[in-house]
Design a protein around this motif. Structure first.
Motif, PDB file in Angstrom:
ATOM      1  N   THR A   1       0.834  -1.209   0.000  1.00 22.32           N
ATOM      2  CA  THR A   1       0.000   0.000   0.000  1.00 22.32           C
ATOM      3  C   THR A   1       0.865   1.253   0.000  1.00 22.32           C
ATOM      4  OG1 THR A   1      -1.763  -1.165   1.168  1.00 22.32           O
ATOM      5  CG2 THR A   1      -1.814   1.237   1.247  1.00 22.32           C
ATOM      6  N   PHE A   2       1.914   1.247   0.820  1.00 18.64           N
ATOM      7  CA  PHE A   2       2.819   2.387   0.889  1.00 18.64           C
ATOM      8  C   PHE A   2       3.466   2.645  -0.470  1.00 18.64           C
ATOM      9  CE2 PHE A   2       7.173   3.945   1.404  1.00 18.64           C
ATOM     10  CZ  PHE A   2       6.925   5.168   1.998  1.00 18.64           C
ATOM     11  N   VAL A   3       3.971   1.581  -1.097  1.00 18.45           N
ATOM     12  CA  VAL A   3       4.641   1.724  -2.387  1.00 18.45           C
ATOM     13  C   VAL A   3       3.645   2.197  -3.452  1.00 18.45           C
ATOM     14  CG1 VAL A   3       5.810   0.470  -4.239  1.00 18.45           C
ATOM     15  CG2 VAL A   3       6.476   0.074  -1.862  1.00 18.45           C
TER      16      VAL A   3
ATOM     17  N   LEU B   1       3.020   5.843  -2.873  1.00 19.34           N
ATOM     18  CA  LEU B   1       4.195   6.607  -3.279  1.00 19.34           C
ATOM     19  C   LEU B   1       4.265   6.732  -4.798  1.00 19.34           C
ATOM     20  CD1 LEU B   1       6.766   8.044  -2.332  1.00 19.34           C
ATOM     21  CD2 LEU B   1       7.927   5.836  -2.443  1.00 19.34           C
ATOM     22  N   MET B   2       4.012   5.626  -5.489  1.00 18.49           N
ATOM     23  CA  MET B   2       4.026   5.646  -6.953  1.00 18.49           C
ATOM     24  C   MET B   2       2.922   6.560  -7.498  1.00 18.49           C
ATOM     25  SD  MET B   2       6.570   3.832  -7.898  1.00 18.49           S
ATOM     26  CE  MET B   2       6.280   3.441  -9.596  1.00 18.49           C
TER      27      MET B   2
ATOM     28  N   PHE C   1       4.532  14.108 -11.550  1.00 17.04           N
ATOM     29  CA  PHE C   1       5.038  14.172 -12.921  1.00 17.04           C
ATOM     30  C   PHE C   1       3.970  14.696 -13.877  1.00 17.04           C
ATOM     31  CE2 PHE C   1       8.378  10.991 -11.662  1.00 17.04           C
ATOM     32  CZ  PHE C   1       9.451  11.823 -11.920  1.00 17.04           C
ATOM     33  N   GLN C   2       2.716  14.305 -13.678  1.00 17.82           N
ATOM     34  CA  GLN C   2       1.633  14.793 -14.532  1.00 17.82           C
ATOM     35  C   GLN C   2       1.463  16.299 -14.353  1.00 17.82           C
ATOM     36  OE1 GLN C   2      -0.160  12.953 -16.872  1.00 17.82           O
ATOM     37  NE2 GLN C   2      -0.718  15.021 -17.494  1.00 17.82           N
TER      38      GLN C   2
END
Length: 74
Positions: A23-25, A28-29, A36-37
């Motif tokens: 969930t954390f990853v 983060l992603m 970035f968007q």
């Protein structure tokens, strides 16, 4: 000491810990993708603004040349 290592290994393999890490990853992603968007949108907006300014500048130069009686094909 061996008991601590054994406890750590069993806790790190705990499905709840794995789920929390996943969930954390994922969060983060998603945050990185959103950032970035946002940056991409800002860059595109700035490029569009610059294009509009260049178009305006070209028009103003053409108008000045016309007023000065200069042939544009020189």
């Amino acid at each position: 000491m061996a008991d601590l290592s054994k406890d750590y290994m069993s806790n790190s393999a705990d499905p709840k810990n794995i789920q929390d890490l996943t969930t954390f990853v994922q969060n983060l992603m998603q945050q990185m993708q959103d950032k970035f968007q946002q940056m991409s949108d800002q860059i595109i907006t700035r490029i569009d603004d610059m294009g509009n300014r260049i178009d305006d500048l070209e028009k103003n130069i053409a108008d000045l040349m016309t007023q000065a009686g200069v042939d544009e094909h020189v």
